[in-house]
Enzyme design. Structure first.
Site, short mmCIF file in Angstrom:
data_model
loop_
_atom_site.label_atom_id
_atom_site.label_comp_id
_atom_site.label_asym_id
_atom_site.label_seq_id
_atom_site.Cartn_x
_atom_site.Cartn_y
_atom_site.Cartn_z
N ASP A 134 0.85 -1.20 0.00
CA ASP A 134 0.00 0.00 0.00
C ASP A 134 0.88 1.24 0.00
O ASP A 134 2.00 1.22 0.51
CB ASP A 134 -0.88 0.04 1.27
CG ASP A 134 -2.07 -0.91 1.20
OD1 ASP A 134 -2.38 -1.43 0.12
OD2 ASP A 134 -2.69 -1.14 2.27
N ARG A 186 -1.56 -0.77 -8.59
CA ARG A 186 -2.93 -0.40 -8.23
C ARG A 186 -2.97 1.13 -8.29
O ARG A 186 -2.20 1.79 -7.61
CB ARG A 186 -3.28 -0.85 -6.81
CG ARG A 186 -4.66 -0.32 -6.34
CD ARG A 186 -4.79 -0.32 -4.82
NE ARG A 186 -4.78 -1.64 -4.25
CZ ARG A 186 -4.36 -1.90 -2.99
NH1 ARG A 186 -3.92 -0.93 -2.21
NH2 ARG A 186 -4.38 -3.12 -2.53
C1 FAD Z 1 -9.01 -1.15 -2.89
C2 FAD Z 1 -8.51 0.20 -2.50
C3 FAD Z 1 -7.20 0.32 -2.06
C4 FAD Z 1 -6.71 1.59 -1.70
N1 FAD Z 1 -5.38 1.72 -1.36
C5 FAD Z 1 -4.88 2.95 -1.12
C6 FAD Z 1 -3.49 3.13 -0.87
O1 FAD Z 1 -2.71 2.19 -0.82
N2 FAD Z 1 -3.05 4.40 -0.65
C7 FAD Z 1 -3.89 5.48 -0.68
O2 FAD Z 1 -3.43 6.62 -0.52
N3 FAD Z 1 -5.21 5.33 -0.92
C8 FAD Z 1 -5.72 4.10 -1.13
N4 FAD Z 1 -7.07 3.97 -1.39
C9 FAD Z 1 -7.97 5.12 -1.17
C10 FAD Z 1 -8.08 6.01 -2.41
O3 FAD Z 1 -6.87 6.71 -2.59
C11 FAD Z 1 -9.23 7.03 -2.24
O4 FAD Z 1 -8.95 7.87 -1.16
C12 FAD Z 1 -10.59 6.42 -2.00
O5 FAD Z 1 -10.78 5.27 -2.79
C13 FAD Z 1 -11.70 7.43 -2.34
O6 FAD Z 1 -11.61 7.82 -3.68
P1 FAD Z 1 -12.56 7.25 -4.86
O7 FAD Z 1 -11.68 6.98 -6.04
O8 FAD Z 1 -13.34 6.10 -4.38
O9 FAD Z 1 -13.44 8.47 -5.31
P2 FAD Z 1 -14.21 9.66 -4.51
O10 FAD Z 1 -14.48 10.69 -5.55
O11 FAD Z 1 -13.45 10.04 -3.32
O12 FAD Z 1 -15.51 8.92 -4.12
C14 FAD Z 1 -16.50 8.51 -5.05
C15 FAD Z 1 -17.71 7.98 -4.31
O13 FAD Z 1 -17.33 6.74 -3.70
C16 FAD Z 1 -17.91 6.61 -2.40
N5 FAD Z 1 -16.82 6.44 -1.43
C17 FAD Z 1 -15.51 6.67 -1.63
N6 FAD Z 1 -14.78 6.29 -0.58
C18 FAD Z 1 -15.66 5.84 0.35
C19 FAD Z 1 -15.52 5.28 1.64
N7 FAD Z 1 -14.32 5.11 2.24
N8 FAD Z 1 -16.64 4.90 2.28
C20 FAD Z 1 -17.85 5.06 1.72
N9 FAD Z 1 -18.04 5.55 0.50
C21 FAD Z 1 -16.97 5.93 -0.19
C22 FAD Z 1 -18.76 7.81 -2.20
O14 FAD Z 1 -20.06 7.45 -2.63
C23 FAD Z 1 -18.20 8.83 -3.15
O15 FAD Z 1 -19.17 9.74 -3.53
C24 FAD Z 1 -7.57 2.72 -1.77
C25 FAD Z 1 -8.87 2.58 -2.23
C26 FAD Z 1 -9.35 1.34 -2.59
C27 FAD Z 1 -10.75 1.24 -3.10
#
Ligand code: FAD
Length: 311
Positions: A134, A186
């Site tokens: 990560d 990723r």
């Molecule tokens: C499998 C996975 C691994 C990840 N690994 C890392 C990593 O190693 N390092 C890192 O910095 N970040 C990591 N992230 C987090 C990522 O960087 C984002 O902060 C997070 O996914 C929110 O962004 P989004 O692309 O979903 O879009 P956004 O525009 O933030 O969200 C889109 C929509 O998704 C929904 N949503 C988003 N997040 C959540 C939540 N937590 N709970 C509920 N609803 C939500 C909401 O409905 C929102 O309106 C990871 C995310 C995922 C899915």
């Protein structure tokens, strides 16, 4: 309340041990937590993986923890990761592992952290599994990439891979650098609260950067993973892959356990690979608070979405 202040309040809350005790033993809160965290031990993580696999969804197990300052705790975290890999192998589950370097000693000493990571990767190589590192706060990015590059030389890209964050302003070349190394990537938007000279903070800028990276990564990447819950980007990624004539089995979508299960089902129905990030462990309280604190923008919207009744 202004967002930086809100984050400070959440950090303060996280540091109050009396509050933590009260919260973790409150039944209603535990029930909400189990929507996003598998449970407190590996058995709970394995049970969730079984049910995901039964729905055609792959898993990535994560033993919750970060910024460990104590050597024995870091060794124990690496041992927990090894146990998870062994258990996944013994049970024949379709799941790999995600690990944070600060959980296995990066804040203590880099050589010590590398030794712990090697223990995990030895087990992954033996069990034919894969470990994704990560990505954490920006101050760890360069050391994380250097460690990954050295591990790739020893264990290869089928055993270890990385995460890249599109919101970082100054690290555009990392994507080409990791593609050139043949690493599995990723792609995420980026999940930490950082100052505006380091990361894009406006949603439109983060989205643009993510879109640019998607266009580069998808056709060139080695089994790329697109990790987002943003339905618009799921559509965009599918379009980019279609236009590049990609077989849907050559990449995957990743989502967090409990977030947008409707999208997970839809993607599976349409023939795409989906992997769920499944956190487990006694530190679930910190994970949940960390999620709230790290989400850039729209914090109140997110919290209200979490507590919205499932229809
Ligand atoms: C499998 C996975 C691994 C990840 N690994 C890392 C990593 O190693 N390092 C890192 O910095 N970040 C990591 N992230 C987090 C990522 O960087 C984002 O902060 C997070 O996914 C929110 O962004 P989004 O692309 O979903 O879009 P956004 O525009 O933030 O969200 C889109 C929509 O998704 C929904 N949503 C988003 N997040 C959540 C939540 N937590 N709970 C509920 N609803 C939500 C909401 O409905 C929102 O309106 C990871 C995310 C995922 C899915």
């Amino acid at each position: 309340m202004a967002e930086p202040m809100m984050r400070q309040v959440i950090s303060r809350i996280a540091g109050q041990s009396w509050l933590r005790k009260a919260v973790v033993s409150t039944p209603g809160i535990r029930e909400v937590a189990w929507r996003f965290v598998a449970g407190e031990d590996l058995a709970a993580g394995i049970a969730v993986l079984r049910s995901l696999n039964a729905r055609g969804i792959k898993g990535t197990l994560n033993y919750i923890g970060t910024h460990v300052k104590d050597e024995a705790e870091a060794v124990a975290a690496a041992t927990a990761a090894i146990e998870a890999l062994r258990c996944v192998h013994a049970e024949g589950l379709d799941a790999n592992l995600s690990v944070k370097l600060t959980q296995i000693g990066l804040d203590i000493d880099e050589a010590f952290c590398r030794a712990q990571l090697r223990r995990i990767l030895e087990c992954a190589a033996k069990t034919g599994n894969f470990v994704r590192i990560d990505m954490e706060e920006s101050r760890y990015v360069e050391s994380t990439l250097r460690i990954l590059e050295d591990m790739l030389d020893v264990y290869g890209a089928d055993t270890v891979g990385i995460v890249l964050q599109s919101y970082l302003r100054q690290r555009k070349s990392d994507l080409e650098r990791m593609l050139a190394r043949g690493s599995s990537i990723r792609l995420v938007k980026g999940g930490y609260w950082e100052s505006s000279d380091i990361v894009y903070r406006r949603k439109v800028d983060i989205d643009n950067a993510f879109h640019q990276d998607l266009k580069v990564l998808l056709p060139k990447g080695r089994y790329p993973a697109i990790a987002t819950h943003d339905a618009r980007f799921l559509v965009q990624a599918r379009r980019i892959a279609d236009e590049a004539g990609m077989d849907p089995r050559t990449f995957e979508f990743q989502l967090l356990y409990g977030v947008r299960p409707d999208l997970q089902t839809e993607l599976i129905r349409d023939g795409y690979n989906v992997r769920c990030y499944v956190p487990y462990g006694g530190n679930w309280y910190a994970y949940l608070l960390g999620c709230v604190r790290r989400i850039p923008g729209g914090i109140f919207r997110r919290v209200s979405e979490w507590i919205r009744p499932v229809s």
